[in-house]
Design an enzyme around this catalytic site. Sequence first.
Site, PDB file in Angstrom:
ATOM      1  N   MET A  62       0.840  -1.192   0.000  1.00 38.03           N
ATOM      2  CA  MET A  62       0.000   0.000   0.000  1.00 38.03           C
ATOM      3  C   MET A  62       0.881   1.249   0.000  1.00 38.03           C
ATOM      4  O   MET A  62       1.651   1.462   0.935  1.00 38.03           O
ATOM      5  CB  MET A  62      -0.903   0.021   1.244  1.00 38.03           C
ATOM      6  CG  MET A  62      -1.924  -1.095   1.276  1.00 38.03           C
ATOM      7  SD  MET A  62      -2.886  -1.082   2.822  1.00 38.03           S
ATOM      8  CE  MET A  62      -1.693  -1.790   3.951  1.00 38.03           C
ATOM      9  N   ILE A 121       1.711  -5.240   8.016  1.00 40.03           N
ATOM     10  CA  ILE A 121       3.126  -4.915   8.216  1.00 40.03           C
ATOM     11  C   ILE A 121       3.340  -3.420   8.044  1.00 40.03           C
ATOM     12  O   ILE A 121       2.969  -2.841   7.008  1.00 40.03           O
ATOM     13  CB  ILE A 121       4.013  -5.683   7.208  1.00 40.03           C
ATOM     14  CG1 ILE A 121       3.775  -7.193   7.336  1.00 40.03           C
ATOM     15  CG2 ILE A 121       5.485  -5.364   7.431  1.00 40.03           C
ATOM     16  CD1 ILE A 121       4.432  -8.002   6.238  1.00 40.03           C
ATOM     17  N   GLY A 168       1.439   4.144   4.755  1.00 36.29           N
ATOM     18  CA  GLY A 168       2.292   3.324   3.909  1.00 36.29           C
ATOM     19  C   GLY A 168       2.650   1.993   4.544  1.00 36.29           C
ATOM     20  O   GLY A 168       3.204   1.969   5.632  1.00 36.29           O
ATOM     21  N   SER A 169       2.377   0.866   3.877  1.00 36.14           N
ATOM     22  CA  SER A 169       2.544  -0.410   4.542  1.00 36.14           C
ATOM     23  C   SER A 169       2.278  -1.568   3.589  1.00 36.14           C
ATOM     24  O   SER A 169       2.224  -1.382   2.381  1.00 36.14           O
ATOM     25  CB  SER A 169       1.596  -0.487   5.741  1.00 36.14           C
ATOM     26  OG  SER A 169       0.334   0.048   5.394  1.00 36.14           O
ATOM     27  N   ARG A 170       2.061  -2.766   4.159  1.00 34.75           N
ATOM     28  CA  ARG A 170       1.879  -3.971   3.351  1.00 34.75           C
ATOM     29  C   ARG A 170       1.041  -4.972   4.128  1.00 34.75           C
ATOM     30  O   ARG A 170       1.041  -4.980   5.364  1.00 34.75           O
ATOM     31  CB  ARG A 170       3.260  -4.546   3.036  1.00 34.75           C
ATOM     32  CG  ARG A 170       3.274  -5.917   2.407  1.00 34.75           C
ATOM     33  CD  ARG A 170       4.705  -6.300   2.101  1.00 34.75           C
ATOM     34  NE  ARG A 170       4.986  -7.685   2.356  1.00 34.75           N
ATOM     35  CZ  ARG A 170       6.203  -8.193   2.449  1.00 34.75           C
ATOM     36  NH1 ARG A 170       7.257  -7.424   2.321  1.00 34.75           N
ATOM     37  NH2 ARG A 170       6.366  -9.477   2.670  1.00 34.75           N
TER      38      ARG A 170
END
Length: 250
Positions: free
Chosen positions: A120, A178, A208-210
């Site tokens: 993301m 994450i 911002g991440s995953r």
Amino acid sequence: MAGEILDNQGRGEASWQWPSIHPEGRKFGVAAAGIALVTIFLFDLELIGWPLLALAGGIFAFFRDPERVVPQDDNAIVAPADGLVTQIATVEPPAELVGDDGTGQVGLPAGSVTRISIFMSVFDVHINRTPIGGLVKRLVYMPGKFMSADLDKASEENERQHILIERTDGMLIGFTQIAGLVARRIIPFVKPGDIVATGQRVGLIRFGSRVDVYLPAGTASKVLLGQKAIAGETVLAELGQQTLIEGVAQ
């Protein structure tokens, strides 16, 4: 449109609408907008005030929470996050999701599975949704680093939160939120023991991440590397299906 049934033969009504702003983000946006307006109109510092006002708009956009049309298919595993499919790999699932957690609760079986990673960016919606419906069996928070979330080792070293869902038939699906370079907090909306529906909002990651999804053995990805996923709508996989799908970037 929330709660309305729509289908692939034209039933229901759909129209564009402004997405709502999640309450978690309203306080940040309002604070930034307030500081910007004070800076502009009370102190006449437009060079500072207007960028702050633009920042407030960006914050509201980041925390937008649009409605999604969730496929009602018992075999579908839907995307938990908006973003780019950056990795599809065969891995061992995280230890926090495997085996007995010390309370007698069974987790994912040991052995290699397919992991789909969705990255993301700051431009994507950051509300995360559950890929299947069922009982929240585990919610395990792990503190860690804040390296780039698109790195493979971020799955083991970054701040993260593991979630394990059990369907009514006993099928278990695990996924992991994450944190990334900018993200500094993972916020859950659910807790162990909660019952969730497929595509239900379960948390968010700031800035911002995953999200990694671990598919059950014998199930392959239906999305392609480099494809854009939409949380709650994109079908990542269908249970028990392993068809090879190829795509062409153009």
